[in-house]
Design an enzyme around this catalytic site. Sequence first.
Site, short mmCIF file in Angstrom:
data_model
loop_
_atom_site.label_atom_id
_atom_site.label_comp_id
_atom_site.label_asym_id
_atom_site.label_seq_id
_atom_site.Cartn_x
_atom_site.Cartn_y
_atom_site.Cartn_z
N LYS A 125 44.30 52.24 50.19
CA LYS A 125 44.52 50.78 50.19
C LYS A 125 45.43 50.38 49.02
O LYS A 125 46.37 49.61 49.20
CB LYS A 125 43.18 50.05 50.05
N ASN A 126 45.15 50.91 47.84
CA ASN A 126 45.90 50.46 46.68
C ASN A 126 47.33 51.01 46.63
O ASN A 126 48.12 50.60 45.78
CB ASN A 126 45.15 50.82 45.39
N CYS A 145 38.72 35.65 41.59
CA CYS A 145 38.25 36.34 42.78
C CYS A 145 36.84 36.80 42.48
O CYS A 145 36.27 36.45 41.46
CB CYS A 145 39.15 37.52 43.12
N ARG A 155 41.18 36.58 37.43
CA ARG A 155 42.18 37.66 37.46
C ARG A 155 43.54 37.03 37.16
O ARG A 155 44.26 36.62 38.04
CB ARG A 155 42.15 38.38 38.80
N ASP A 169 36.73 51.10 40.08
CA ASP A 169 36.39 50.97 41.49
C ASP A 169 35.30 51.95 41.92
O ASP A 169 34.70 51.78 42.98
CB ASP A 169 37.64 51.19 42.37
N ARG A 210 37.82 45.00 53.88
CA ARG A 210 39.09 44.86 53.16
C ARG A 210 39.63 46.22 52.75
O ARG A 210 40.84 46.39 52.64
CB ARG A 210 38.89 44.02 51.88
C1 UD1 Z 1 44.25 47.24 40.72
C2 UD1 Z 1 43.52 47.70 41.95
C3 UD1 Z 1 42.01 47.49 41.80
C4 UD1 Z 1 41.51 48.13 40.51
C5 UD1 Z 1 42.35 47.68 39.31
C6 UD1 Z 1 42.00 48.43 38.03
C7 UD1 Z 1 45.15 47.33 43.68
C8 UD1 Z 1 45.53 46.58 44.92
N1 UD1 Z 1 43.99 46.96 43.09
O1 UD1 Z 1 44.01 45.82 40.61
O2 UD1 Z 1 41.37 48.09 42.93
O3 UD1 Z 1 40.17 47.77 40.30
O4 UD1 Z 1 43.75 47.91 39.58
O5 UD1 Z 1 42.15 49.79 38.19
O6 UD1 Z 1 45.83 48.24 43.28
N2 UD1 Z 1 45.23 41.51 33.69
C9 UD1 Z 1 45.66 40.46 32.90
N3 UD1 Z 1 46.82 39.82 33.25
C10 UD1 Z 1 47.54 40.17 34.35
C11 UD1 Z 1 47.09 41.24 35.15
C12 UD1 Z 1 45.92 41.89 34.80
O7 UD1 Z 1 45.04 40.11 31.90
O8 UD1 Z 1 48.59 39.55 34.60
C13 UD1 Z 1 43.97 42.20 33.34
C14 UD1 Z 1 42.89 42.05 34.43
O9 UD1 Z 1 42.18 40.83 34.30
C15 UD1 Z 1 42.03 43.26 34.20
C16 UD1 Z 1 43.03 44.32 33.71
O10 UD1 Z 1 44.20 43.60 33.31
O11 UD1 Z 1 41.09 43.01 33.21
C17 UD1 Z 1 43.41 45.35 34.73
O12 UD1 Z 1 43.85 44.70 35.90
P1 UD1 Z 1 44.98 45.31 36.84
O13 UD1 Z 1 45.26 46.72 36.43
O14 UD1 Z 1 46.13 44.36 36.87
O15 UD1 Z 1 44.27 45.29 38.26
P2 UD1 Z 1 44.92 44.95 39.64
O16 UD1 Z 1 46.32 45.45 39.70
O17 UD1 Z 1 44.65 43.53 39.97
#
Ligand code: UD1
Length: 425
Positions: A22-23, A116, A121, A306, A398
Amino acid sequence: MSVMYICGGRPLEGEVAVQGAKNSVLPILAACLLADGPVVLEHCPRLSDVTAALDILTHLGCRVRQEGHMVTVDPQGASGCALSERQTRAMRSSIMFLGPLLARMGRASLAYPGGCELGPRPIDLHLSAIRALGCEALEEGGRICCRGHPAGGEIRLALPSVGATENAMLCAVGAAGESVIQNAAREPEIVDLQNFLNTLGARVRGAGSGVITVEGGRPLSGGRYTIMGDRMAAATLLSAAASAGGHVVLRGVDWRHLSTVLEVFHRAGCRVRSREDRVELKRDPDCPLRGVDLIRTAPYPGFPTDAQAPVMAALAAARGSTCFLETMFDSRYRHVVQLRRMGADITVAGRLARVRGVEQLHAAAVTAQDLRGGAALAVAALGARGESILSGLHHVDRGYEALEDVLRQLGGCVRREEAGRTQPA
Ligand code: UD1
């Protein structure tokens, strides 16, 4: 409403192929916008998040076809640049369209994805990445409006965010000149995205390390690509086998992507074997798991956030205690209340959860609150005494393709009832 009936206490046995990741597939679908011809994706999992991404691509003017596990995206007619509030909220990964839309159209408009089920997020890192490439990003009335044709530049991420790294790569591929992403996330799905982009003619290197370099501005052709195996779906099935006992073999997943999860199961007393793209886990149903002290989630190559919930569900009936420290998301223990209904002894204090293993969980009616937490409840139910009823399956759908069928293939006593329709057990 759909529900799953899961009768626990039956060991899992057998071999299954792991679904596509998925990711990986979500950013790759967004990246299809960058091509100038049809893209064929194989091993594409059938998930509601994939349906949501295909809906967005169609809305933007792409021609999309899904046949079994093959998806074709022809972006040649794409001309849209705005996602509706419904499309943005249907899937948090809708933010992945930001980079490709700027690269292709020089404009992008999305509703604000907001929080979410895992808590707030933020998307500040996504926005600062596209600003570093010379684009303008304004937040107006709950929408994010971005414009400008990206130019090469240096992006220094404050955190190794997976999504922000991917968005930066996708924007940089369309930028004139070279870009460097510093403090990039290292997850295997980012390597898959790099491989996909390079298959279409991009020049991206360094994915899997903390520094990614993109030589932008090259036209991308159509092409054919196979999505990698889903390490999170694999971790869930391994947790299910650890919970119920038995012997399962998973095909089509790189064991190196699971090394921290396999290490935990080894410490918990399972026999784990792996080679190339196969992973095996064996646990004698008469020999309980052992608690493993501390599991701390961390960015790759650390223990994946995850996998936290499914592994916790398995260890809820271990001999001894396990502490979990969730460092990635604020609100990732929503499965705990549900696990307690099944007799689990778990206390949460902030980011720390302490699991005191009980002799056996018992069946209960439980509700999935989020994707991985929902899968964790299925894991717990497979090891529990009696028949559990799992609802809230839209969360599970999902990210898991027909989880009930996969568990049944492994000998689990699982059936799903869709509004008025019952599957045979
Ligand atoms: C992706 C994965 C999700 C997984 C996560 C962490 C996908 C579709 N989803 O989510 O399954 O749990 O990585 O391995 O690939 N953050 C900020 N600002 C931002 C973006 C992120 O502060 O602009 C923080 C988030 O709140 C979180 C951390 O960074 O605490 C990591 O998030 P991130 O790696 O961005 O996760 P996703 O890409 O949303």
